[in-house]
Design an enzyme around this catalytic site. Structure first.
Site, PDB file in Angstrom:
ATOM      1  N   HIS A  89       0.831  -1.201   0.000  1.00 12.11           N
ATOM      2  CA  HIS A  89       0.000   0.000   0.000  1.00 12.11           C
ATOM      3  C   HIS A  89       0.867   1.253   0.000  1.00 12.11           C
ATOM      4  O   HIS A  89       1.921   1.273   0.626  1.00 12.11           O
ATOM      5  CB  HIS A  89      -0.930  -0.004   1.222  1.00 12.11           C
ATOM      6  CG  HIS A  89      -1.978  -1.057   1.142  1.00 12.11           C
ATOM      7  ND1 HIS A  89      -1.706  -2.391   1.361  1.00 12.11           N
ATOM      8  CD2 HIS A  89      -3.286  -0.977   0.832  1.00 12.11           C
ATOM      9  CE1 HIS A  89      -2.819  -3.086   1.184  1.00 12.11           C
ATOM     10  NE2 HIS A  89      -3.787  -2.249   0.865  1.00 12.11           N
ATOM     11  N   SER A 115      -6.178   4.131  -5.579  1.00  4.98           N
ATOM     12  CA  SER A 115      -5.502   4.856  -4.498  1.00  4.98           C
ATOM     13  C   SER A 115      -5.401   6.345  -4.802  1.00  4.98           C
ATOM     14  O   SER A 115      -5.614   7.186  -3.922  1.00  4.98           O
ATOM     15  CB  SER A 115      -4.108   4.280  -4.241  1.00  4.98           C
ATOM     16  OG  SER A 115      -4.215   3.040  -3.593  1.00  4.98           O
TER      17      SER A 115
END
Length: 176
Positions: free
Chosen positions: A73, A90
């Site tokens: 991430h 994202s």
């Protein structure tokens, strides 16, 4: 399929493993293995059931796999964001909270917190940012730095559950 072009639950349950991974492999950041493992637990009675199977795959993974997954991430307002090299999901999510354009003082605060968090926990701070203001995110960031590593891994996984459920909701038709 429903009129939106999004698959409904019946269409999802008809997908073979490869088709399922193509459709849902990007729901979990850089972790198509989650969709692959979840598919084996179909057919799914509901979208909740599908999401639960995906989260079980993550939570049941060995510790080193979960930590590598968490490290897949991006940091909030971090180097990947500045380089515009995050996944589209994202980038959209961070942009929705104004993390893609902020005052220098806030950017410095995120850099400082990102570094402290990674030193303490060994993975980036993860939070579902949609619907949250930058000040709220910064306050939560600082609070979560006080947790134990075990508590924080669970918090990160809980946030991933929120993020991925929102992503699934965008991918699956209303009857799903």
């Amino acid at each position: 399929m429903v009129d939106s072009g999004k698959p409904d639950l019946a269409a999802i349950n008809r997908l073979d493993g490869a088709g399922f991974v193509v459709r849902f492999g990007g729901v979990f950041e850089h972790a198509a293995w989650v969709a692959e493992r979840a598919h084996a637990h179909g057919p799914f009675a509901s979208l909740d059931d599908l999401h639960a199977a995906m989260m079980r795959a993550v939570r049941a993974a060995p510790t080193e796999t979960r930590i590598a997954f968490l490290n897949g991430h991006p940091e909030l307002a971090g180097p990947e964001a500045r380089a515009r090299s995050m996944t589209a999901d994202s980038a959209s999510e961070q942009g929705s909270a104004g993390l893609d354009h902020m005052p220098a003082a806030d950017a410095e605060a995120f850099d400082r917190l990102n570094a402290a968090y990674r030193r303490r926990f060994g993975f980036p701070f993860i939070i579902a940012v949609r619907g949250r203001a930058r000040a709220e995110i910064l306050a939560i960031f600082a609070e979560r730095l006080r947790r134990t590593p075990g508590e924080e891994e669970q918090a990160a996984l809980d946030e991933i559950a929120l993020i991925t459920r929102m992503r699934l909701d965008r991918l699956v038709g209303a009857s799903g």
